[in-house]
Design a protein around this motif. Sequence first.
Motif, PDB file in Angstrom:
ATOM      1  N   LEU A 103      95.915 -19.332  85.947  1.00 47.02           N
ATOM      2  CA  LEU A 103      96.777 -20.155  87.033  1.00 47.02           C
ATOM      3  C   LEU A 103      98.131 -20.317  86.328  1.00 47.02           C
ATOM      4  O   LEU A 103      99.454 -20.211  87.158  1.00 47.02           O
ATOM      5  CB  LEU A 103      96.227 -21.351  87.487  1.00 47.02           C
ATOM      6  N   LEU A 104      98.204 -20.941  85.270  1.00 51.73           N
ATOM      7  CA  LEU A 104      99.272 -21.333  84.623  1.00 51.73           C
ATOM      8  C   LEU A 104     100.317 -20.222  84.180  1.00 51.73           C
ATOM      9  O   LEU A 104     101.581 -20.212  84.312  1.00 51.73           O
ATOM     10  CB  LEU A 104      99.190 -22.342  83.247  1.00 51.73           C
ATOM     11  N   SER A 105      99.579 -19.345  83.547  1.00 49.74           N
ATOM     12  CA  SER A 105     100.357 -18.102  82.870  1.00 49.74           C
ATOM     13  C   SER A 105     100.979 -17.154  84.138  1.00 49.74           C
ATOM     14  O   SER A 105     101.848 -16.261  83.809  1.00 49.74           O
ATOM     15  CB  SER A 105      99.551 -17.378  82.065  1.00 49.74           C
ATOM     16  N   SER A 106     100.544 -17.204  85.351  1.00 54.30           N
ATOM     17  CA  SER A 106     100.952 -16.233  86.375  1.00 54.30           C
ATOM     18  C   SER A 106     101.790 -16.998  87.451  1.00 54.30           C
ATOM     19  O   SER A 106     102.274 -16.212  88.237  1.00 54.30           O
ATOM     20  CB  SER A 106      99.607 -15.487  86.894  1.00 54.30           C
ATOM     21  N   TRP A 107     102.027 -18.299  87.234  1.00 52.15           N
ATOM     22  CA  TRP A 107     102.542 -19.090  88.107  1.00 52.15           C
ATOM     23  C   TRP A 107     104.160 -18.528  88.591  1.00 52.15           C
ATOM     24  O   TRP A 107     104.686 -18.331  87.468  1.00 52.15           O
ATOM     25  CB  TRP A 107     102.599 -20.612  88.066  1.00 52.15           C
ATOM     26  N   ILE A 108     104.565 -18.357  89.748  1.00 49.63           N
ATOM     27  CA  ILE A 108     105.644 -17.876  89.653  1.00 49.63           C
ATOM     28  C   ILE A 108     106.970 -18.790  90.082  1.00 49.63           C
ATOM     29  O   ILE A 108     108.088 -18.758  89.575  1.00 49.63           O
ATOM     30  CB  ILE A 108     105.707 -16.654  91.030  1.00 49.63           C
ATOM     31  N   ASP A 109     106.835 -19.707  91.049  1.00 43.67           N
ATOM     32  CA  ASP A 109     107.700 -20.492  91.520  1.00 43.67           C
ATOM     33  C   ASP A 109     107.919 -21.931  90.791  1.00 43.67           C
ATOM     34  O   ASP A 109     107.052 -22.548  90.603  1.00 43.67           O
ATOM     35  CB  ASP A 109     107.304 -20.994  93.042  1.00 43.67           C
ATOM     36  N   LYS A 110     109.205 -21.931  90.526  1.00 38.52           N
ATOM     37  CA  LYS A 110     109.459 -23.185  89.333  1.00 38.52           C
ATOM     38  C   LYS A 110     109.407 -24.579  90.405  1.00 38.52           C
ATOM     39  O   LYS A 110     109.040 -25.539  89.962  1.00 38.52           O
ATOM     40  CB  LYS A 110     111.227 -23.016  89.169  1.00 38.52           C
ATOM     41  N   GLU A 111     109.731 -24.343  91.640  1.00 36.21           N
ATOM     42  CA  GLU A 111     109.829 -25.541  92.513  1.00 36.21           C
ATOM     43  C   GLU A 111     108.391 -26.153  92.760  1.00 36.21           C
ATOM     44  O   GLU A 111     108.064 -27.524  92.532  1.00 36.21           O
ATOM     45  CB  GLU A 111     110.338 -25.189  93.936  1.00 36.21           C
ATOM     46  N   THR A 112     107.508 -25.276  93.228  1.00 31.98           N
ATOM     47  CA  THR A 112     106.178 -25.682  93.377  1.00 31.98           C
ATOM     48  C   THR A 112     105.278 -25.841  92.218  1.00 31.98           C
ATOM     49  O   THR A 112     104.059 -26.468  92.306  1.00 31.98           O
ATOM     50  CB  THR A 112     105.207 -24.428  94.037  1.00 31.98           C
ATOM     51  N   PHE A 113     105.794 -25.611  91.054  1.00 32.29           N
ATOM     52  CA  PHE A 113     104.989 -25.928  89.634  1.00 32.29           C
ATOM     53  C   PHE A 113     104.939 -27.358  89.437  1.00 32.29           C
ATOM     54  O   PHE A 113     103.962 -27.875  88.556  1.00 32.29           O
ATOM     55  CB  PHE A 113     105.855 -25.211  88.699  1.00 32.29           C
ATOM     56  N   GLU A 114     105.915 -28.371  90.099  1.00 26.88           N
ATOM     57  CA  GLU A 114     105.914 -29.705  89.957  1.00 26.88           C
ATOM     58  C   GLU A 114     104.548 -30.329  90.142  1.00 26.88           C
ATOM     59  O   GLU A 114     103.924 -30.974  89.205  1.00 26.88           O
ATOM     60  CB  GLU A 114     106.904 -30.353  90.803  1.00 26.88           C
ATOM     61  N   GLU A 115     103.958 -29.703  91.209  1.00 24.82           N
ATOM     62  CA  GLU A 115     102.525 -30.406  91.425  1.00 24.82           C
ATOM     63  C   GLU A 115     101.561 -29.976  90.451  1.00 24.82           C
ATOM     64  O   GLU A 115     100.445 -30.584  90.311  1.00 24.82           O
ATOM     65  CB  GLU A 115     102.306 -29.787  92.720  1.00 24.82           C
ATOM     66  N   VAL A 116     101.526 -28.613  90.175  1.00 22.50           N
ATOM     67  CA  VAL A 116     100.644 -28.282  89.076  1.00 22.50           C
ATOM     68  C   VAL A 116     100.593 -28.827  87.990  1.00 22.50           C
ATOM     69  O   VAL A 116      99.759 -29.288  87.240  1.00 22.50           O
ATOM     70  CB  VAL A 116     100.900 -26.611  89.024  1.00 22.50           C
ATOM     71  N   PHE A 117     101.818 -29.307  87.482  1.00 25.27           N
ATOM     72  CA  PHE A 117     102.246 -29.722  86.099  1.00 25.27           C
ATOM     73  C   PHE A 117     101.513 -31.238  86.013  1.00 25.27           C
ATOM     74  O   PHE A 117     100.966 -31.677  85.147  1.00 25.27           O
ATOM     75  CB  PHE A 117     103.730 -29.874  85.802  1.00 25.27           C
TER      76      PHE A 117
END
Length: 648
Positions: A366-380
């Motif tokens: 999930l982390l290595s393939s995540w594309i969008d910088k904006e939506t990564f906030e929630e994942v982080f």
Amino acid sequence: MAHVDRKGKHKKKNNFLRQAKRHGKKGSYGKGRRLSEEEYSYYMKVFEQLKHLKGEEKEILIRNFIRELEQGGQQRSLASNQIVSRILDDALPHADLVQVLAMNNIFAEDLRAMCVDPYASHVLQTLLTLALKYAQKGAVQKRHEENEEGNEEKELLIHVSADQRQEFSTFLDKVGRFIYNNLEDFVSHTYASHVVRSVLEVCSGVEVQHSVRSSQRSQTSHALCKEDKILAVPPTVKQVLLNIAVRFTRLPDLIEIMSTECGSAVLQSLLSVLKHGDPDQCAAVVTHLIQHGLPGIENWYIENPDDAETPDLPPLFQDGPTTRLLEVMLTCCSSEQQKNIFQRYFKGKIKILVQHRMGNFAVQRLLSSWIDKETFEEVFEEMSETLVSALSSQHQGVIHALASACQRLNTRQASCMKSLIDLLECSEPGKPQEIFALLVLRMLPFPEYRAKQDEGTLPSVSLQGALTLQELLNFSKPIKVVNSLLVINPEELQSMGCDPRGSHVVDAFVNSSSVSAKNKEKLVYRFKGYYTAMACSKHGSRVLEALWKVASMKAKTQVCNELIADELKLKDNLFGRIIFKNFQLNMFKRGDKSDWQQVIDQTEKKRKMFVDLLNEDKGELKEKKHKKKRKVDTVEDSIFIDTSGADI
């Protein structure tokens, strides 16, 4: 991966031969189609000779072997024997074109039997790979022939004729259409599913990743990676791939297919080839799996909780094949699809997943393939709260994946650094912060590191720790890691530099655009007193050469002064001799340093020129690929092939 002994020789095939001989003595003459003792003895001799013969002798042996099969009309029958199947796997790539075409025709007469047979199916996979190779425009086959004196062999290139190329293309088309028509029967079949995956490869010209393949044999005999160029796929054959992709979205038992090892592997292969060959169709298949496949698997485990191996684990991740398919899906998803999967299957569950032996790999993907910088906030935000659980579970790959995602997306890097400092309990100024890099390198919190250091039981460098440290050095502001590495005592630096994993950290340091030239120079000086030890180490010598590239002439002179004092030690060591030659120490010790400096400067200029040319070639190659893709996108789709006449 084949077992490798201390001398580095692969034992896998030798083990098979040894076992086959042992079984033969017990009266078992190979699995599959039964052989007489006489036949078995003959084929074993052929198998052994194939491993040792080369050039024309090997080609003659293969030619005679296949002729004997043809005379008895037993190609299909004997291909169903384990020993003969192995021989054909090795022999067909070196067989005459006429014999390969004849074998294609024989197999095409009864494709169903060949697809479902445990051993003949392997031969069919080899034939498919060869057919794509020989269907190429300008395809040639290498042959060997003794010269007139008879003491040397010369290599001949036999061109594949237009008629032969058409025959190979027709064979690919026929097998592809047969697989399309029988997809529902074959997709979950233990042996036929491998043929389906080979068809997907040859219909796309795309190599499926090794992680998707389940056996070493499928990574060798049937792999397209043996080709040194991208293979063009005939239009009608390429259309078969699109037809199969559409067919998958209409199969009635999708949930059952996804939850079987074979069916999941076929879907993984399909997504892998579509990702490179037809991204739009890939997105359509992923959407279908998200809407109709994943919810069905999840609901089944909710309705049947007794079948769950780990009750605390989210329902979808109870199923191994589906979890592995989900990992591949994440690499093929659009940004919106990734967000959809995260919200439904990962959000609020990551803490449990990172502790699970299989679920943690899904989080890493999930982390290595995540594309969008904006939506990564929630994942982080959710990930940063689970690092303690990941570390305590020894799933350090999750920590590396998070650091890698922050570096790749260029976001939340400061937060990631702080999370790691808190995780390793080294936020206090002084010694804890000073050894931050060493703590990451071994993935140990400060109190545990201290205790093990006092006991003399410090573990070796962690692979994931070394990878994480490399990612941190490529952050926009890696000052905390840089400062830590620059205050570590030289002995620990030398230990890190001579370590197979730790040595790559120094590479990352000197190659990072975020580390200043001044700090790179400081690191060169920090190894003072240990240059000879580094030069005489396999990995240390490589680190020393990396440091040499960023060192000033003053620093290089200091390095050489120390090395020349240990000249005899260097000359007695394999790696030391290489350093002695590359650093021009013979010239350095003569006294006049101006000539030495001139040679070093010229060597450096040549190196930089070569690097610039290499980067320029890479840029041109990327541009060509973009142009080719734009050209392909403008071409109209091929006509949907008529499958009504295909064998069923």
